[in-house]
Design an enzyme around this catalytic site. Structure first.
Site, PDB file in Angstrom:
ATOM      1  N   GLY A 207       0.856  -1.191   0.000  1.00  0.00           N
ATOM      2  CA  GLY A 207       0.000   0.000   0.000  1.00  0.00           C
ATOM      3  C   GLY A 207       0.876   1.220   0.000  1.00  0.00           C
ATOM      4  O   GLY A 207       2.078   1.125   0.315  1.00  0.00           O
TER       5      GLY A 207
ATOM      6  N   GLY B 245       2.193  -0.521   8.521  1.00  0.00           N
ATOM      7  CA  GLY B 245       2.994  -0.817   9.708  1.00  0.00           C
ATOM      8  C   GLY B 245       2.124  -0.850  10.959  1.00  0.00           C
ATOM      9  O   GLY B 245       2.298  -1.717  11.830  1.00  0.00           O
TER      10      GLY B 245
ATOM     11  N   ARG C 139      15.113   6.019  11.020  1.00  0.00           N
ATOM     12  CA  ARG C 139      14.392   7.109  11.693  1.00  0.00           C
ATOM     13  C   ARG C 139      14.722   7.039  13.172  1.00  0.00           C
ATOM     14  O   ARG C 139      15.202   5.994  13.651  1.00  0.00           O
ATOM     15  CB  ARG C 139      12.880   6.942  11.494  1.00  0.00           C
ATOM     16  CG  ARG C 139      12.444   7.159  10.052  1.00  0.00           C
ATOM     17  CD  ARG C 139      10.962   6.837   9.897  1.00  0.00           C
ATOM     18  NE  ARG C 139      10.600   6.852   8.480  1.00  0.00           N
ATOM     19  CZ  ARG C 139       9.716   6.021   7.933  1.00  0.00           C
ATOM     20  NH1 ARG C 139       9.099   5.110   8.673  1.00  0.00           N
ATOM     21  NH2 ARG C 139       9.432   6.119   6.661  1.00  0.00           N
TER      22      ARG C 139
ATOM     23  N   ARG D  33       2.792  12.055  10.795  1.00  0.00           N
ATOM     24  CA  ARG D  33       3.805  11.107  11.292  1.00  0.00           C
ATOM     25  C   ARG D  33       5.122  11.840  11.533  1.00  0.00           C
ATOM     26  O   ARG D  33       5.883  11.481  12.445  1.00  0.00           O
ATOM     27  CB  ARG D  33       3.990   9.972  10.273  1.00  0.00           C
ATOM     28  CG  ARG D  33       4.847   8.846  10.806  1.00  0.00           C
ATOM     29  CD  ARG D  33       4.831   7.612   9.926  1.00  0.00           C
ATOM     30  NE  ARG D  33       5.583   7.811   8.675  1.00  0.00           N
ATOM     31  CZ  ARG D  33       5.717   6.882   7.740  1.00  0.00           C
ATOM     32  NH1 ARG D  33       5.157   5.708   7.870  1.00  0.00           N
ATOM     33  NH2 ARG D  33       6.418   7.140   6.643  1.00  0.00           N
TER      34      ARG D  33
ATOM     35  N   ARG E 274       6.692  10.744  -1.966  1.00  0.00           N
ATOM     36  CA  ARG E 274       5.868   9.599  -1.565  1.00  0.00           C
ATOM     37  C   ARG E 274       4.423   9.763  -2.037  1.00  0.00           C
ATOM     38  O   ARG E 274       3.778   8.785  -2.432  1.00  0.00           O
ATOM     39  CB  ARG E 274       5.951   9.396  -0.036  1.00  0.00           C
ATOM     40  CG  ARG E 274       7.297   8.797   0.368  1.00  0.00           C
ATOM     41  CD  ARG E 274       7.493   8.648   1.852  1.00  0.00           C
ATOM     42  NE  ARG E 274       8.843   8.101   2.090  1.00  0.00           N
ATOM     43  CZ  ARG E 274       9.117   6.997   2.774  1.00  0.00           C
ATOM     44  NH1 ARG E 274       8.146   6.340   3.356  1.00  0.00           N
ATOM     45  NH2 ARG E 274      10.356   6.580   2.915  1.00  0.00           N
TER      46      ARG E 274
ATOM     47  N   ASN F 142      -8.310   1.452   4.665  1.00  0.00           N
ATOM     48  CA  ASN F 142      -7.989   1.820   6.053  1.00  0.00           C
ATOM     49  C   ASN F 142      -8.496   3.237   6.331  1.00  0.00           C
ATOM     50  O   ASN F 142      -7.749   4.202   6.265  1.00  0.00           O
ATOM     51  CB  ASN F 142      -6.485   1.734   6.303  1.00  0.00           C
ATOM     52  CG  ASN F 142      -6.137   2.044   7.760  1.00  0.00           C
ATOM     53  OD1 ASN F 142      -7.004   2.042   8.637  1.00  0.00           O
ATOM     54  ND2 ASN F 142      -4.862   2.328   8.017  1.00  0.00           N
TER      55      ASN F 142
HETATM   56  N1  LIG Z   1      -6.885   4.442  10.132  1.00  0.00           N
HETATM   57  C1  LIG Z   1      -6.044   5.399  10.517  1.00  0.00           C
HETATM   58  N2  LIG Z   1      -6.534   6.598  10.866  1.00  0.00           N
HETATM   59  C2  LIG Z   1      -5.697   7.598  11.244  1.00  0.00           C
HETATM   60  N3  LIG Z   1      -4.365   7.482  11.326  1.00  0.00           N
HETATM   61  C3  LIG Z   1      -3.832   6.291  10.980  1.00  0.00           C
HETATM   62  C4  LIG Z   1      -4.633   5.196  10.565  1.00  0.00           C
HETATM   63  N4  LIG Z   1      -3.835   4.177  10.290  1.00  0.00           N
HETATM   64  C5  LIG Z   1      -2.565   4.585  10.529  1.00  0.00           C
HETATM   65  N5  LIG Z   1      -2.566   5.843  10.946  1.00  0.00           N
HETATM   66  C6  LIG Z   1      -1.387   6.684  11.247  1.00  0.00           C
HETATM   67  O1  LIG Z   1      -0.823   7.014   9.979  1.00  0.00           O
HETATM   68  C7  LIG Z   1       0.592   7.128  10.088  1.00  0.00           C
HETATM   69  C8  LIG Z   1       1.205   6.229   9.028  1.00  0.00           C
HETATM   70  O2  LIG Z   1       0.978   4.899   9.385  1.00  0.00           O
HETATM   71  P1  LIG Z   1       2.077   3.785   9.139  1.00  0.00           P
HETATM   72  O3  LIG Z   1       3.406   4.298   9.564  1.00  0.00           O
HETATM   73  O4  LIG Z   1       1.573   2.550   9.746  1.00  0.00           O
HETATM   74  O5  LIG Z   1       2.023   3.730   7.555  1.00  0.00           O
HETATM   75  P2  LIG Z   1       2.782   2.783   6.553  1.00  0.00           P
HETATM   76  O6  LIG Z   1       1.824   2.391   5.524  1.00  0.00           O
HETATM   77  O7  LIG Z   1       3.435   1.706   7.308  1.00  0.00           O
HETATM   78  O8  LIG Z   1       3.859   3.752   5.950  1.00  0.00           O
HETATM   79  P3  LIG Z   1       5.277   3.437   5.242  1.00  0.00           P
HETATM   80  O9  LIG Z   1       4.983   2.661   4.036  1.00  0.00           O
HETATM   81  O10 LIG Z   1       5.843   4.756   4.929  1.00  0.00           O
HETATM   82  O11 LIG Z   1       6.094   2.667   6.219  1.00  0.00           O
HETATM   83  C9  LIG Z   1       0.955   6.738  11.505  1.00  0.00           C
HETATM   84  O12 LIG Z   1       1.201   7.903  12.241  1.00  0.00           O
HETATM   85  C10 LIG Z   1      -0.297   6.011  12.004  1.00  0.00           C
HETATM   86  O13 LIG Z   1      -0.463   6.168  13.404  1.00  0.00           O
HETATM   87  N1  LIG Z   2       9.980  -3.947  -2.358  1.00  0.00           N
HETATM   88  C1  LIG Z   2      10.155  -3.707  -1.067  1.00  0.00           C
HETATM   89  N2  LIG Z   2       9.560  -2.667  -0.470  1.00  0.00           N
HETATM   90  C2  LIG Z   2       9.741  -2.500   0.837  1.00  0.00           C
HETATM   91  C3  LIG Z   2      10.530  -3.354   1.598  1.00  0.00           C
HETATM   92  N3  LIG Z   2      10.520  -2.928   2.871  1.00  0.00           N
HETATM   93  C4  LIG Z   2       9.747  -1.848   2.905  1.00  0.00           C
HETATM   94  N4  LIG Z   2       9.271  -1.580   1.685  1.00  0.00           N
HETATM   95  C5  LIG Z   2       8.352  -0.514   1.279  1.00  0.00           C
HETATM   96  O1  LIG Z   2       9.059   0.679   1.199  1.00  0.00           O
HETATM   97  C6  LIG Z   2       8.169   1.736   1.430  1.00  0.00           C
HETATM   98  C7  LIG Z   2       8.801   2.759   2.306  1.00  0.00           C
HETATM   99  O2  LIG Z   2       9.052   2.267   3.559  1.00  0.00           O
HETATM  100  P1  LIG Z   2       9.587   3.235   4.737  1.00  0.00           P
HETATM  101  O3  LIG Z   2       9.870   2.331   5.891  1.00  0.00           O
HETATM  102  O4  LIG Z   2      10.816   3.906   4.201  1.00  0.00           O
HETATM  103  O5  LIG Z   2       8.489   4.205   5.001  1.00  0.00           O
HETATM  104  C8  LIG Z   2       6.909   1.125   2.005  1.00  0.00           C
HETATM  105  O6  LIG Z   2       5.917   1.128   0.990  1.00  0.00           O
HETATM  106  C9  LIG Z   2       7.267  -0.260   2.301  1.00  0.00           C
HETATM  107  O7  LIG Z   2       6.200  -1.171   2.100  1.00  0.00           O
HETATM  108  C10 LIG Z   2      11.141  -4.455   0.944  1.00  0.00           C
HETATM  109  O8  LIG Z   2      11.848  -5.271   1.533  1.00  0.00           O
HETATM  110  N5  LIG Z   2      10.930  -4.583  -0.362  1.00  0.00           N
END
Ligand SMILES: Nc1ncnc2c1ncn2[C@@H]1O[C@H](COP(=O)(O)OP(=O)(O)OP(=O)(O)O)[C@@H](O)[C@H]1O
Ligand SMILES: Nc1nc2c(ncn2[C@@H]2O[C@H](COP(=O)(O)O)[C@@H](O)[C@H]2O)c(=O)[nH]1
Length: 509
Positions: free
Chosen positions: A250, A257, A283, A376, A387, A410
């Site tokens: 996504g 996460g 981070r 975030r 992004r 979500n």
């Molecule tokens: N349903 C929601 N409503 C509001 N805030 C949310 C929701 N889900 C997640 N968040 C918040 O959105 C932010 C981004 O979430 P998260 O870090 O889990 O995204 P991610 O998809 O893992 O991002 P990345 O791919 O960059 O790692 C976080 O601060 C989280 O607390």
């Molecule tokens: N193809 C891959 N994508 C990955 C991997 N680990 C994380 N990710 C994706 O990167 C972005 C950015 O992550 P961030 O931690 O810098 O915010 C996010 O969409 C992850 O899903 C991987 O091993 N392979």
């Protein structure tokens, strides 16, 4: 039919060997007197193996030998099997010569013992899987190649693999993918489906008994094409039916996460996170080895070239990738693996042989996605804009590429989490794992036989507990996964006799 008496075998007294030129077969026969001698003592003592080897070599050089047929219609099957076992001790030679065995109308490639014929074979006969030589090597023939496995003296080294290509007439050094098993004193090798060799290590820890050397699976064929070299891939066998890994993708900031953390917190014994490698900087709160393996670009690029990665992609200007080891570590812990990767990575995994469930998480709107990313507070303005730009294409691909089995929105976090649990079958009763066959000990001193998809492990020197079961059946009929990653679906059963493996049995897992 032409009958030849072979000089080299005269010392074998009661064993007749006849060569049929027209059929290119050797017929091995034996008489009642021979059987009487044979029954009470080890065949090794009674028969002159060197003479047989000499004979077999001689015949093979003349191009006359392709099958050994054990034929004695008046003898019970069990007796034939004993004789078969005796010949199977010449495995090294048979493998070199690429012989086939036929017992009671069934073909067995060398190294496959007809276990169902030998219910009472308790007197320490080996069955042909082990070469029983000083270097603990086994030889398995697959098509035109001979795989020599084992041979490292040092127990901290990994099991070695060498390949002899009969077409090229030379030894070939393969690229060996996957985590390699540590060397052991002795092991058995059994060819399965002509594409992988099952290795049963003797005297190893319970979680290290069973390995597969993939030699012609789709993954290996794909890697051969990509790397342009001969390739084999190790995959450790794990007991039971751990479920398919889950790939979650996504756009950045959608909440992948967050959802994964909730799942791992509620079901810590069930899920394990695949820790990716990345070249981006950590981070504030991120820990090396926990959130990511933070890596130098040149190091990661070399590891990619060496085939250590299941998938990799350039995401938002940095390199990210899932190592084979990251997925294997989760499977080793008996957990279901979760991968948080981008759409490019999901596409690569889909094209690989790792069977997984693919879930795409969508934001309710681009505005909400931007708000989450900004709130975030982990990226610079420039990175946020990058992004967000990438998010548009990712969402389009996520919805239309056909990669994903499920799409979840979500919007409300709790509702999305409940939907995720539902599609993973976690909204009802959850079974907490109990003591399992993971603790099973494969005896140090054992022999191995194969009947169809069943491998029989026979404890040659049973312990003092008389009632303990000496036979273990390893069912390989329902293998899942494989390299890259672990081979799931191994099932062990305790059996009382060889015939049990065709009937009912007690399952240990
Ligand atoms: N349903 C929601 N409503 C509001 N805030 C949310 C929701 N889900 C997640 N968040 C918040 O959105 C932010 C981004 O979430 P998260 O870090 O889990 O995204 P991610 O998809 O893992 O991002 P990345 O791919 O960059 O790692 C976080 O601060 C989280 O607390
Ligand atoms: N193809 C891959 N994508 C990955 C991997 N680990 C994380 N990710 C994706 O990167 C972005 C950015 O992550 P961030 O931690 O810098 O915010 C996010 O969409 C992850 O899903 C991987 O091993 N392979």
């Amino acid at each position: 039919m032409d009958v030849e008496w072979m000089d080299g075998l005269k010392c074998m007294k009661n064993v007749l060997i006849m060569v049929s030129d027209s059929k290119l077969q050797i017929w091995v026969n034996y008489c009642a007197k021979c059987w009487d001698m044979f029954r009470d003592t080890s065949p090794k003592v009674r028969f002159d193996l060197r003479a047989i080897r000499k004979f077999l070599r001689f015949q093979s050089r003349r191009g006359k030998l392709n099958t050994i047929l054990l034929s004695s219609p008046s003898r019970p099957k069990k007796e034939k099997a004993k004789l078969f076992f005796f010949f199977a001790q010449s495995l090294e030679l048979a493998a070199l010569l690429r012989l086939k065995f036929r017992v009671a109308g069934r073909d067995f490639s060398m190294g496959e013992a007809p276990a169902f014929l030998v219910d009472d074979l308790h007197d320490g006969h080996v069955n042909g899987f082990d070469l029983k030589n000083e270097t603990s090597k086994t030889v398995t023939i697959v098509g035109d190649k001979k795989y020599v496995i084992g041979g490292a003296d040092d127990e901290t080294a990994s099991i070695e693999v060498q390949i002899f290509d009969h077409n090229l007439g030379e030894w070939v050094k393969p690229t060996v993918l996957g985590t390699k098993p540590l060397s052991c004193n002795c092991h058995s090798s059994v060819l399965l489906n002509n594409d992988r060799i099952l290795i049963i290590k003797k005297g190893s820890k319970p979680d290290d008994h069973v390995w597969f050397l993939e030699v012609d699976t789709p993954y290996v064929r794909q890697q051969k094409k990509a790397l342009g070299t001969e390739v084999v891939a190790w995959s450790k066998g794990v007991i039971g039916n751990a479920e398919k890994p889950i790939v979650i993708s996504g756009p950045s900031g959608v909440g992948k996460g967050t959802l994964i953390s909730m799942l791992m917190k509620e079901f810590p014994y069930m899920f394990g996170f695949s820790v990716s490698h990345t070249t981006r900087a950590p981070r504030g709160m991120e820990k090396d080895g926990v959130h990511y393996h933070f890596t130098e670009k040149s190091v990661m690029e070399k590891d990619i070239r060496d085939g250590k990665f299941l998938e990799f992609a350039s995401v938002h200007g940095n390199l990210y990738g899932t190592s084979v080891e990251a997925v294997e570590q989760v499977a080793d812990a008996g957990k279901r693996c979760i991968l948080d990767i981008d759409v490019q990575g999901a596409r690569s995994v889909k094209a690989s042989s790792l069977e997984a469930i693919f879930i795409f998480i969508c934001p309710p709107s681009m505005e909400e996605l931007e708000k989450r990313l900004r709130d975030r507070g982990t990226e610079t303005e420039e990175q946020i804009l990058k992004r967000l730009r990438n998010a548009k294409a990712e969402i389009e691909q996520g919805k239309s590429s056909g990669i994903f089995d499920f799409i979840l929105y979500n919007d409300n976090l709790e509702e999305c989490y409940q939907s995720l649990k539902k599609l993973l079958g976690l909204n009802g009763h959850v079974i907490v794992p109990t003591k399992s066959a993971r603790e099973l000990n494969i005896p140090m001193d054992h022999s191995v036989s194969k009947v169809d998809d069943k491998i029989i492990i026979n404890n040659i020197s049973p312990g003092p507990e008389k009632e303990s079961k000496n036979l273990i059946m390893l069912d390989v009929s329902d293998l899942k996964g494989g390299a890259p990653g672990r081979t799931r679906g191994l099932n062990f059963h305790a059996i009382h006799s060889f015939s049990d493996c065709l009937n009912g049995m007690d399952q240990l897992s």
